[in-house]
Design a protein around this motif. Structure first.
Motif, PDB file in Angstrom:
ATOM      1  N   ASN A   1       1.465   5.154  -8.733  1.00 65.12           N
ATOM      2  CA  ASN A   1       1.231   6.202  -7.730  1.00 65.12           C
ATOM      3  C   ASN A   1      -0.184   6.782  -7.797  1.00 65.12           C
ATOM      4  O   ASN A   1      -0.372   7.988  -7.739  1.00 65.12           O
ATOM      5  CB  ASN A   1       2.278   7.311  -7.862  1.00 65.12           C
ATOM      6  CG  ASN A   1       2.413   8.108  -6.583  1.00 65.12           C
ATOM      7  OD1 ASN A   1       2.247   7.564  -5.503  1.00 65.12           O
ATOM      8  ND2 ASN A   1       2.712   9.386  -6.700  1.00 65.12           N
TER       9      ASN A   1
ATOM     10  N   THR B   1      -1.346   1.362  -6.166  1.00 65.01           N
ATOM     11  CA  THR B   1      -1.738   2.311  -5.131  1.00 65.01           C
ATOM     12  C   THR B   1      -1.130   1.839  -3.814  1.00 65.01           C
ATOM     13  O   THR B   1      -0.475   0.802  -3.773  1.00 65.01           O
ATOM     14  CB  THR B   1      -3.275   2.442  -5.049  1.00 65.01           C
ATOM     15  OG1 THR B   1      -3.602   3.500  -4.158  1.00 65.01           O
ATOM     16  CG2 THR B   1      -3.936   1.158  -4.611  1.00 65.01           C
ATOM     17  N   THR B   2      -1.316   2.590  -2.764  1.00 66.01           N
ATOM     18  CA  THR B   2      -0.797   2.236  -1.440  1.00 66.01           C
ATOM     19  C   THR B   2      -1.966   2.045  -0.490  1.00 66.01           C
ATOM     20  O   THR B   2      -2.852   2.905  -0.424  1.00 66.01           O
ATOM     21  CB  THR B   2       0.135   3.356  -0.912  1.00 66.01           C
ATOM     22  OG1 THR B   2       1.194   3.550  -1.853  1.00 66.01           O
ATOM     23  CG2 THR B   2       0.725   2.995   0.434  1.00 66.01           C
ATOM     24  N   THR B   3      -1.975   0.939   0.214  1.00 67.53           N
ATOM     25  CA  THR B   3      -3.045   0.640   1.157  1.00 67.53           C
ATOM     26  C   THR B   3      -3.211   1.808   2.123  1.00 67.53           C
ATOM     27  O   THR B   3      -2.249   2.298   2.694  1.00 67.53           O
ATOM     28  CB  THR B   3      -2.731  -0.652   1.949  1.00 67.53           C
ATOM     29  OG1 THR B   3      -2.559  -1.710   1.014  1.00 67.53           O
ATOM     30  CG2 THR B   3      -3.853  -0.991   2.911  1.00 67.53           C
TER      31      THR B   3
ATOM     32  N   LEU C   1       0.029  -1.759  -2.345  1.00 66.72           N
ATOM     33  CA  LEU C   1       1.336  -1.863  -1.699  1.00 66.72           C
ATOM     34  C   LEU C   1       1.211  -1.328  -0.277  1.00 66.72           C
ATOM     35  O   LEU C   1       0.476  -0.370  -0.034  1.00 66.72           O
ATOM     36  CB  LEU C   1       2.367  -1.042  -2.475  1.00 66.72           C
ATOM     37  CG  LEU C   1       2.462  -1.347  -3.977  1.00 66.72           C
ATOM     38  CD1 LEU C   1       3.417  -0.387  -4.641  1.00 66.72           C
ATOM     39  CD2 LEU C   1       2.909  -2.784  -4.193  1.00 66.72           C
ATOM     40  N   THR C   2       1.926  -1.929   0.639  1.00 63.78           N
ATOM     41  CA  THR C   2       1.931  -1.410   2.003  1.00 63.78           C
ATOM     42  C   THR C   2       3.231  -0.679   2.227  1.00 63.78           C
ATOM     43  O   THR C   2       4.298  -1.122   1.788  1.00 63.78           O
ATOM     44  CB  THR C   2       1.777  -2.533   3.040  1.00 63.78           C
ATOM     45  OG1 THR C   2       2.715  -3.559   2.751  1.00 63.78           O
ATOM     46  CG2 THR C   2       0.384  -3.111   3.014  1.00 63.78           C
ATOM     47  N   GLU C   3       3.137   0.461   2.885  1.00 65.81           N
ATOM     48  CA  GLU C   3       4.350   1.230   3.173  1.00 65.81           C
ATOM     49  C   GLU C   3       5.111   0.555   4.289  1.00 65.81           C
ATOM     50  O   GLU C   3       4.541   0.018   5.225  1.00 65.81           O
ATOM     51  CB  GLU C   3       3.995   2.655   3.575  1.00 65.81           C
ATOM     52  CG  GLU C   3       3.486   3.486   2.432  1.00 65.81           C
ATOM     53  CD  GLU C   3       3.321   4.928   2.829  1.00 65.81           C
ATOM     54  OE1 GLU C   3       3.728   5.781   2.043  1.00 65.81           O
ATOM     55  OE2 GLU C   3       2.774   5.187   3.918  1.00 65.81           O
TER      56      GLU C   3
ATOM     57  N   LYS D   1      -4.009   4.772   1.303  1.00 60.27           N
ATOM     58  CA  LYS D   1      -3.819   6.040   0.594  1.00 60.27           C
ATOM     59  C   LYS D   1      -4.451   5.982  -0.796  1.00 60.27           C
ATOM     60  O   LYS D   1      -4.004   6.658  -1.714  1.00 60.27           O
ATOM     61  CB  LYS D   1      -2.335   6.374   0.461  1.00 60.27           C
ATOM     62  CG  LYS D   1      -1.653   6.747   1.744  1.00 60.27           C
ATOM     63  CD  LYS D   1      -0.251   7.205   1.460  1.00 60.27           C
ATOM     64  CE  LYS D   1       0.425   7.705   2.706  1.00 60.27           C
ATOM     65  NZ  LYS D   1       1.775   8.193   2.417  1.00 60.27           N
TER      66      LYS D   1
ATOM     67  N   THR E   1      -2.525   7.426  -5.798  1.00 59.55           N
ATOM     68  CA  THR E   1      -2.748   7.581  -4.355  1.00 59.55           C
ATOM     69  C   THR E   1      -3.297   8.966  -4.052  1.00 59.55           C
ATOM     70  O   THR E   1      -3.337   9.828  -4.916  1.00 59.55           O
ATOM     71  CB  THR E   1      -1.434   7.400  -3.574  1.00 59.55           C
ATOM     72  OG1 THR E   1      -0.507   8.399  -4.015  1.00 59.55           O
ATOM     73  CG2 THR E   1      -0.825   6.029  -3.782  1.00 59.55           C
TER      74      THR E   1
END
Length: 106
Positions: free
Chosen positions: A25, A77-79, A103-105, A81, A27
């Protein structure tokens, strides 16, 4: 050689080392790293001379987390973010020991 996975906080990792460190996380969210939660007003009253550098304490903790790994750090992390810390690391192409998993949401 024993193989196991241990989940600990960055605070409790000070002084420890592992072959691999996985940070979750990382992000730019409310509960990300650095957190977007504003410090409590009362906390600011008792805190000794607050650092004027943005996210100074969490930046120090992030450095602690990164330096616990002997071999590799893996950051989740999230792409779209990415934490500002991730963006800063991505700008430094000399870093070889860190692997980013985006990671993509859904």
């Amino acid at each position: 050689m024993s193989r196991f996975c241990r989940f600990i906080t960055v605070h409790s990792s000070k002084g420890l080392e592992c072959d691999y460190v996985i940070l979750l996380n990382v992000t730019s969210d409310k509960l990300g790293f650095p957190s977007n939660i504003n410090d409590d007003i009362l906390l600011r009253l008792v805190e000794p001379d607050p650092d004027n550098y943005p996210n100074a304490e969490e930046r120090r903790l992030f450095y602690v987390a990164l330096t616990r790994a002997r071999k590799q750090v893996i950051i989740f992390t999230t792409t779209g973010k990415n934490s500002k810390f991730v963006n800063e690391l991505l700008q430094d192409l000399k870093i070889k020991k860190i692997q980013f998993l985006f990671l993509t949401e859904s």
